[in-house]
Design an enzyme around this catalytic site. Structure first.
Site, PDB file in Angstrom:
ATOM      1  N   LYS A  26       0.844  -1.196   0.000  1.00  0.00           N
ATOM      2  CA  LYS A  26       0.000   0.000   0.000  1.00  0.00           C
ATOM      3  C   LYS A  26       0.876   1.241   0.000  1.00  0.00           C
ATOM      4  O   LYS A  26       1.948   1.256   0.631  1.00  0.00           O
ATOM      5  CB  LYS A  26      -0.883  -0.056   1.260  1.00  0.00           C
ATOM      6  CG  LYS A  26      -1.961   0.993   1.377  1.00  0.00           C
ATOM      7  CD  LYS A  26      -2.824   0.710   2.615  1.00  0.00           C
ATOM      8  CE  LYS A  26      -3.933   1.717   2.816  1.00  0.00           C
ATOM      9  NZ  LYS A  26      -4.770   1.381   3.998  1.00  0.00           N
ATOM     10  N   SER A  46      -9.681   1.262   3.159  1.00  0.00           N
ATOM     11  CA  SER A  46      -8.855   2.081   2.310  1.00  0.00           C
ATOM     12  C   SER A  46      -7.799   1.304   1.523  1.00  0.00           C
ATOM     13  O   SER A  46      -7.236   1.846   0.571  1.00  0.00           O
ATOM     14  CB  SER A  46      -8.164   3.151   3.141  1.00  0.00           C
ATOM     15  OG  SER A  46      -7.285   2.554   4.082  1.00  0.00           O
ATOM     16  N   SER A  53      -9.637  -1.308   7.262  1.00  0.00           N
ATOM     17  CA  SER A  53      -9.100  -1.108   5.904  1.00  0.00           C
ATOM     18  C   SER A  53      -8.352  -2.274   5.281  1.00  0.00           C
ATOM     19  O   SER A  53      -8.012  -2.201   4.098  1.00  0.00           O
ATOM     20  CB  SER A  53      -8.201   0.119   5.882  1.00  0.00           C
ATOM     21  OG  SER A  53      -8.999   1.266   5.806  1.00  0.00           O
TER      22      SER A  53
HETATM   23  N1  GLN Z   1     -13.003   3.396   6.736  1.00  0.00           N
HETATM   24  C1  GLN Z   1     -12.411   3.765   7.996  1.00  0.00           C
HETATM   25  C2  GLN Z   1     -12.036   5.220   7.968  1.00  0.00           C
HETATM   26  O1  GLN Z   1     -12.262   5.862   7.004  1.00  0.00           O
HETATM   27  C3  GLN Z   1     -11.230   2.901   8.273  1.00  0.00           C
HETATM   28  C4  GLN Z   1     -10.053   3.259   7.489  1.00  0.00           C
HETATM   29  C5  GLN Z   1      -8.852   2.459   7.810  1.00  0.00           C
HETATM   30  O2  GLN Z   1      -8.941   1.397   8.432  1.00  0.00           O
HETATM   31  N2  GLN Z   1      -7.702   2.995   7.447  1.00  0.00           N
HETATM   32  O3  GLN Z   1     -11.510   5.753   8.897  1.00  0.00           O
END
Ligand code: GLN
Length: 445
Positions: free
Chosen positions: A52, A127, A151
């Site tokens: 990532k 994400s 994520s």
């Molecule tokens: N969707 C969640 C957020 O927007 C989790 C994101 C993540 O785990 N990085 O914060």
């Protein structure tokens, strides 16, 4: 073969932000030589993977899918990535993500949209959407993601692959661009549970460069995959399959739980009563930490600078143009929650509720070996369906967020289809008991 597959598919999937073919081929050649000289050892030797784009890679652009880091080339490599390189895995590129890992669909990337390989009209989740899509599209056998509120697990569920969030402290966060430091963890996205265990084996362990990395022993995760769940006690939280969870998803998960019971696991319904406060708690704590972590992007230390009339004007222009709308929303929310006068009412109160959420799990783990539940309330949604309504988007993480607030390990493993789209079974374990969650997921798989 991997580069060819990426070339063949990535104009549609768009999982990658950056691929360095020459560098990858050169490393592959070195490995071929090492292998023919009898020095090709270890389960990850020569295995291609992706990471990532919030993991620092020395000499290779690391953007967090943000305009503010569009030109950032780190002078060092994240520990998790370095450990993969030490295990002689071959990193071929950097994957797309929601800007600074804020989002659940990868639509918040400043650079491109990544499509779900199962249906190109749907999101891959987020994400870590690029990492999950890359594995699901057969571009790479493994990828690293990061999980602050879901994520890794949510995109893995949406793309029909395996995603593991380790216990907080199991994998060093050194070189992971911080979103919410008390929640962030790095973990693998793979095709099988066995592959997830092998990648975790390589990246886990104490690191003096991360003061929150835990000085605990790393067990043999691959060896824990016995295929047996006989006698294991599994809890199904009723709050995770009730209102808000799609009936098709709930039914698929129920079938998976029945399969585990058929293999000899003892299954019982339990309650995690504070689940309903998890999203609200997370959206105070995560933005609070983010507002502090993102203060460093000021046009001076890193990345892009937009010149202004004076210093304050330069900060303002840099941050106004560099950050996207979701990141700005979080910075405002977090700054507000931390401001004097509101800190007690919001941030400190959220910390107290966080403790209650952790205690819910503590109580269940006194009697059970693992919790089994859906990973997400729905299957992958369509582009544009939720992006204009942040609250709906936030609610998609209701089943993954409590795990981060409690710091626990959890894996998502595919458990069937609804409307032709994959469903994820989530297995949550005690702190530092990744072995148990991997074992349950592997026995099911
Ligand atoms: N969707 C969640 C957020 O927007 C989790 C994101 C993540 O785990 N990085 O914060």
């Amino acid at each position: 073969a991997v580069l060819g597959r990426i070339r063949e598919t990535d104009d549609r999937v768009r999982a990658f932000l950056h691929i360095d073919e020459d560098r990858a081929l050169e490393k592959a050649r070195e490995m071929d030589e090492a292998a023919s000289a009898g020095r090709g050892e270890g389960p990850l030797f020569g295995v291609p993977g992706a990471v990532k784009d919030n993991l620092c890679t020395e000499g290779v652009r690391t953007t967090c899918a943000s305009k503010i880091l569009a030109n950032y080339v780190p002078p060092y490599t994240a520990t998790a990535v370095r450990k993969l390189e030490d295990a002689r895995a071959l990193i071929v590129g950097k994957t797309n993500m929601d800007e600074f890992a804020m989002g659940s669909s990868t639509e918040n990337s400043a650079f491109q949209q990544t499509a779900n390989p199962w249906d190109l009209g749907r999101v891959p989740g987020g994400s870590s959407g690029g990492s999950a899509a890359a594995v699901a599209a057969g571009q790479v056998p493994f990828a690293l993601g990061s999980d602050t509120g879901g994520s890794i697990r949510q995109p893995a569920a949406f793309c029909g692959v395996v995603g593991l969030k380790p216990t907080y402290g199991r994998v060093s966060r050194y070189g992971l661009v911080a979103f919410a430091s008390s929640l962030d963890q790095i973990g693998p996205i793979t095709r099988t549970v066995e592959d997830a265990a092998a990648v975790l084996q390589a990246i886990a362990g104490h690191d003096p460069l991360d003061s929150t990395s835990a000085p605990v022993e790393v067990p043999n995760f691959v060896g824990a995959l016995t295929g047996e769940v006989k006698g294991m006690r599994l809890a199904v939280p009723r709050e995770y399959i009730g209102e808000g969870t799609d009936p098709g998803v709930a039914a698929a998960v129920k079938r998976a739980v029945d399969t585990l019971a058929g293999l000899g696991a003892e299954v019982e319904e339990v309650s995690l009563p504070h689940t309903k406060y998890a999203v609200a708690t997370y959206y105070l704590i995560a933005p609070a930490e983010a507002s502090s972590n993102l203060a460093r992007y000021d046009g001076v230390r890193y990345g892009v600078r937009v010149e202004g009339d004076n210093l304050i004007d330069m900060y303002r222009r840099t941050r106004s143009e560099g950050f996207g709308p979701e990141v700005k929303r979080r910075i405002m929310l977090g700054t507000y929650a931390l401001s004097s006068g509101y800190c007690d009412a919001y941030y400190l109160r959220a910390q107290k509720v966080r403790t209650l959420i952790r205690r819910d799990f503590d109580a269940v783990f006194e009697r059970f070996d693992a919790v089994v539940a859906p990973t997400t309330p729905t299957v992958a949604f369509r582009f544009g369906e939720k992006v204009s309504d942040p609250l709906t988007m936030y609610l998609n993480d209701i089943l993954t967020i409590p795990v981060n607030l409690a710091g626990l390990p959890a894996v998502s493993v595919p458990c069937g289809l609804v409307d032709g789209m994959p469903v994820g079974l989530q297995v949550i374990g005690k702190a530092f008991d990744e072995a148990a969650v991997l074992r349950v997921a592997h026995a099911y798989e």
